[in-house]
Design an enzyme around this catalytic site. Structure first.
Site, PDB file in Angstrom:
ATOM      1  N   TRP A 157      -3.009   1.229  -8.477  1.00  0.00           N
ATOM      2  CA  TRP A 157      -3.237   2.628  -8.097  1.00  0.00           C
ATOM      3  C   TRP A 157      -2.452   3.563  -9.005  1.00  0.00           C
ATOM      4  CZ3 TRP A 157      -2.814   2.676  -2.054  1.00  0.00           C
ATOM      5  CH2 TRP A 157      -4.057   2.983  -1.505  1.00  0.00           C
ATOM      6  N   THR A 175       0.817  -1.225   0.000  1.00  0.00           N
ATOM      7  CA  THR A 175       0.000   0.000   0.000  1.00  0.00           C
ATOM      8  C   THR A 175       0.844   1.265   0.000  1.00  0.00           C
ATOM      9  OG1 THR A 175      -0.233  -0.092   2.405  1.00  0.00           O
ATOM     10  CG2 THR A 175      -2.008  -1.055   1.109  1.00  0.00           C
ATOM     11  N   CYS A 195      -1.722  -6.356  -7.009  1.00  0.00           N
ATOM     12  CA  CYS A 195      -2.202  -5.967  -5.691  1.00  0.00           C
ATOM     13  C   CYS A 195      -2.595  -4.488  -5.654  1.00  0.00           C
ATOM     14  CB  CYS A 195      -1.156  -6.338  -4.643  1.00  0.00           C
ATOM     15  SG  CYS A 195      -1.835  -6.565  -2.991  1.00  0.00           S
ATOM     16  N   HIS A 196      -1.878  -3.646  -4.921  1.00  0.00           N
ATOM     17  CA  HIS A 196      -2.166  -2.210  -4.861  1.00  0.00           C
ATOM     18  C   HIS A 196      -1.460  -1.440  -5.981  1.00  0.00           C
ATOM     19  CE1 HIS A 196      -3.323  -3.437  -0.795  1.00  0.00           C
ATOM     20  NE2 HIS A 196      -4.023  -2.321  -0.724  1.00  0.00           N
ATOM     21  N   GLY A 197      -0.608  -2.103  -6.740  1.00  0.00           N
ATOM     22  CA  GLY A 197       0.131  -1.460  -7.826  1.00  0.00           C
ATOM     23  C   GLY A 197      -0.734  -0.737  -8.845  1.00  0.00           C
TER      24      GLY A 197
END
Length: 191
Positions: free
Chosen positions: A117, A83, A113-115
């Protein structure tokens, strides 16, 4: 798939807070397939890795600053998660521009995953079919993406995956997708 990526250069854009396994396992898969990988970041030296966002997990050496890198220097881009990592990257205009330029170049880009973003901030999520960690799916939808809950999704030149649980499938897919990129120019012209 040994040799599938011989001669290809892959930028791994990451910052402090990167989830260790999301950088380490894909990098190993790419290196094992013959790619040359560089950790590209917003600061020189080393970046701090994490396990489960909270636990210290050592460091990775930075090979190149993103401000000194160009899409022309690389054949593909990997955006690991955690994150903190993508949150730091999206605050740096040069990193946002690097992601935007890569996505628009047609060269393969992969994120887990959060990549993803990074795709929101770079304004390249709109109209794309993407997946991610559940907590950022609303952000992706609000940025105009069609969000699905699948292990690995490829839409054009962008491949996304949900979480570390999906790493085996993600690693296999990115080697396939990065191998489809055009062969690089003569290595003598590269830095």
């Amino acid at each position: 798939m040994a040799g599938a990526l011989n001669g290809r250069r892959v930028a791994i854009l990451a910052a402090d807070g990167v989830e260790r396994v999301e950088l380490e396992q894909p990098r190993r898969a790419l290196d094992d397939a013959g790619a040359r990988t560089d950790v590209v970041s917003i600061a020189s030296g080393e970046i701090q890795a994490r396990n489960n966002d909270l636990e210290d997990a050592g460091t990775f050496g930075v090979d190149r600053l993103v401000g000194a890198a160009s899409v022309d220097d690389y054949d593909a881009l990997l955006l690991p998660g955690g994150t903190v990592n993508p949150d730091k990257l999206r605050m740096e205009p040069v990193a946002v521009q690097f992601v935007r330029d890569f996505a628009r170049s047609g060269k393969p880009v992969a994120s887990i995953c959060h990549g993803p973003w990074n795709f929101v901030e770079a304004d390249v999520a709109r109209g794309r079919r993407l997946t991610s960690f559940p907590s950022i799916r609303t952000d992706l939808r609000n940025a105009g993406a069609e969000v699905v809950d699948e292990q690995v999704v490829t839409d054009g030149n962008i491949t996304t995956s949900r979480s570390p649980d999906d790493l085996p499938a993600f690693c296999e897919r990115i080697v396939q997708e990065f191998a489809r990129a055009p062969q690089p120019a003569a290595a003598g012209g590269r830095t």
